[in-house]
Scaffold this motif. Structure first.
Motif, PDB file in Angstrom:
ATOM      1  N   ARG A  51       4.400   6.830   5.252  1.00 54.43           N
ATOM      2  CA  ARG A  51       3.598   7.269   6.399  1.00 54.43           C
ATOM      3  C   ARG A  51       4.158   8.588   6.966  1.00 54.43           C
ATOM      4  O   ARG A  51       3.409   9.508   7.294  1.00 54.43           O
ATOM      5  N   ARG A  52       5.499   8.661   7.073  1.00 53.68           N
ATOM      6  CA  ARG A  52       6.086   9.894   7.604  1.00 53.68           C
ATOM      7  C   ARG A  52       5.838  11.066   6.652  1.00 53.68           C
ATOM      8  O   ARG A  52       5.634  12.201   7.092  1.00 53.68           O
ATOM      9  N   LEU A  53       5.814  10.798   5.344  1.00 53.99           N
ATOM     10  CA  LEU A  53       5.511  11.866   4.378  1.00 53.99           C
ATOM     11  C   LEU A  53       4.104  12.415   4.644  1.00 53.99           C
ATOM     12  O   LEU A  53       3.883  13.633   4.628  1.00 53.99           O
ATOM     13  N   THR A  77       7.154  19.196   2.003  1.00 53.35           N
ATOM     14  CA  THR A  77       7.766  18.091   2.738  1.00 53.35           C
ATOM     15  C   THR A  77       8.342  17.079   1.762  1.00 53.35           C
ATOM     16  O   THR A  77       7.901  17.006   0.611  1.00 53.35           O
ATOM     17  N   PHE A  78       9.325  16.356   2.241  1.00 51.47           N
ATOM     18  CA  PHE A  78       9.939  15.364   1.351  1.00 51.47           C
ATOM     19  C   PHE A  78      10.359  14.138   2.134  1.00 51.47           C
ATOM     20  O   PHE A  78      10.307  14.119   3.369  1.00 51.47           O
ATOM     21  N   GLU A  79      10.770  13.132   1.397  1.00 51.29           N
ATOM     22  CA  GLU A  79      11.304  11.918   2.011  1.00 51.29           C
ATOM     23  C   GLU A  79      12.601  11.551   1.324  1.00 51.29           C
ATOM     24  O   GLU A  79      12.874  11.982   0.197  1.00 51.29           O
ATOM     25  N   GLY A  80      13.383  10.768   2.003  1.00 55.12           N
ATOM     26  CA  GLY A  80      14.584  10.182   1.428  1.00 55.12           C
ATOM     27  C   GLY A  80      14.509   8.694   1.712  1.00 55.12           C
ATOM     28  O   GLY A  80      14.394   8.291   2.876  1.00 55.12           O
ATOM     29  N   ARG A 126      13.348  10.212  -3.893  1.00 52.38           N
ATOM     30  CA  ARG A 126      13.037  11.504  -3.294  1.00 52.38           C
ATOM     31  C   ARG A 126      11.605  11.938  -3.640  1.00 52.38           C
ATOM     32  O   ARG A 126      11.382  12.657  -4.602  1.00 52.38           O
ATOM     33  N   PRO A 127      10.633  11.486  -2.847  1.00 58.44           N
ATOM     34  CA  PRO A 127       9.289  12.042  -2.982  1.00 58.44           C
ATOM     35  C   PRO A 127       9.258  13.464  -2.412  1.00 58.44           C
ATOM     36  O   PRO A 127       9.906  13.746  -1.400  1.00 58.44           O
ATOM     37  N   LEU A 128       8.545  14.345  -3.065  1.00 56.52           N
ATOM     38  CA  LEU A 128       8.432  15.742  -2.626  1.00 56.52           C
ATOM     39  C   LEU A 128       6.977  16.174  -2.742  1.00 56.52           C
ATOM     40  O   LEU A 128       6.325  15.914  -3.755  1.00 56.52           O
ATOM     41  N   VAL A 129       6.498  16.797  -1.678  1.00 56.75           N
ATOM     42  CA  VAL A 129       5.118  17.317  -1.675  1.00 56.75           C
ATOM     43  C   VAL A 129       5.231  18.826  -1.534  1.00 56.75           C
ATOM     44  O   VAL A 129       5.861  19.305  -0.579  1.00 56.75           O
TER      45      VAL A 129
END
Ligand code: PMP
Length: 302
Positions: A55-57, A31-34, A94-97
């Motif tokens: 939170r959404r991440l 999962t990621f965020e922008g 760009r966080p990425l899990v």
């Protein structure tokens, strides 16, 4: 050299590498965020709605059954640290899990890895798009239904559908794809939520459908209702309703508020950025730059 936060510490940009047997690279469960940081009106830098994105991440990780080795506060701090370390006054984060390497096979349980990269990113659909509007096309690819892919998660593998749609319309000379759900209702664009205006009433697809719960969508709901005093409907929308709308626009962290001047070769309204779209866009850019934000906590100063 630019820095990337990786698994708990800042590393040089070029050192942020993974093994080819990284699980998420093969199967897409990640999962990621922008997120965007803006230079504010008073010359500081603020990350917009950072807590909601983090939170959404975590929500997305939960949907994916990926255990998070950090707390939300730690990721918030890591985002701030990464923006600071790169000395950027405005940027995209760009966080990425993702699931790392180790075992292969769908059921493998590999360690969770987390990275946060930041870079300068201009208008996602172009400066001209922001000013004049873009040409969009309804994709031949259907948005997966609500029990096919989990639309409330921003999940890496989900983007296969979006990338196919985007590549299809770009090859045909358009800038963005609009996707319909399995019942033919308007769901969203490949990385944006979609809005229409007709007779001064604004409408967008409901949260319960096949859409990502956009944080920009949520910001615009507040701007439209509370700042501009408009009636906003969250309801089913048909493709032809878009064609006969006075104005259509899209919103997302990357695309911000982008007018749509044409859909499926039909001119929308006057074929230019509509007056209400301009109002929303202007107010959005004020808010992200810290001018009278409706909620002070929406800005995290770096
Ligand atoms: N829908 C999809 C499919 C997206 O990828 C995005 C971008 N995250 C959005 C909508 C808009 O979401 P947000 O406003 O939170 O960026």
């Amino acid at each position: 050299m630019a820095k990337i936060w990786m698994d708990g510490r800042l590393v040089d940009w070029d050192a942020a590498q993974v093994h080819v047997l990284t699980h998420t690279l093969h199967y897409g469960l990640g999962t990621f965020e922008g997120i965007r940081a803006y230079e504010t009106h008073d010359g500081r830098t603020a990350i917009f709605r950072l807590r909601e994105h983090v939170r959404r991440l975590f929500d997305s990780a939960k949907i994916c059954t990926i255990p998070m080795p950090y707390t939300q506060d730690q990721i918030v701090d890591a985002c701030i640290e990464t923006v600071r370390a790169n000395g950027l006054s405005s940027c995209y984060l760009r966080p990425l899990v993702f699931l790392g390497d180790g075992a292969m096979g769908l059921g493998a349980i590999n360690p969770t890895r987390v990275s946060i990269a930041v870079w300068k990113w201009g208008a996602y659909l172009g400066e001209e798009g922001l000013a004049k509007g873009i040409r969009a096309k309804v994709s031949s690819f259907t948005r997966p239904g609500i029990n096919m892919l989990m639309s409330k998660g921003k999940v890496s593998g989900h983007y296969v559908n979006s990338v196919l749609a985007k590549r299809e319309v770009i090859a045909a000379g358009y800038q963005e794809a609009i996707m319909l759900d399995a019942q033919g209702r308007v769901s969203e664009a490949t990385g944006e939520n979609v809005w229409l205006v007709r007779d001064g009433v604004v409408a967008t697809a409901p949260y319960g459908g096949s859409i990502l719960g956009g944080i920009t969508r949520d910001t615009l709901l507040t701007i439209l209702r509370d700042d501009l005093g408009l009636e906003v409907q969250e309801r089913d929308i048909t493709r032809d309703e878009l064609w006969i709308a006075d104005e259509v626009f899209m919103c997302g962290t990357a695309a911000e508020v982008t007018p749509v001047r044409e859909i499926d070769d039909r001119q929308i309204g006057a074929g230019a950025r509509g007056p209400l779209t301009k109002k929303v866009q202007d107010r959005y850019f004020e808010v992200v730059r810290g001018v009278r934000p409706p909620v002070a906590e929406w800005l995290t100063y770096v």
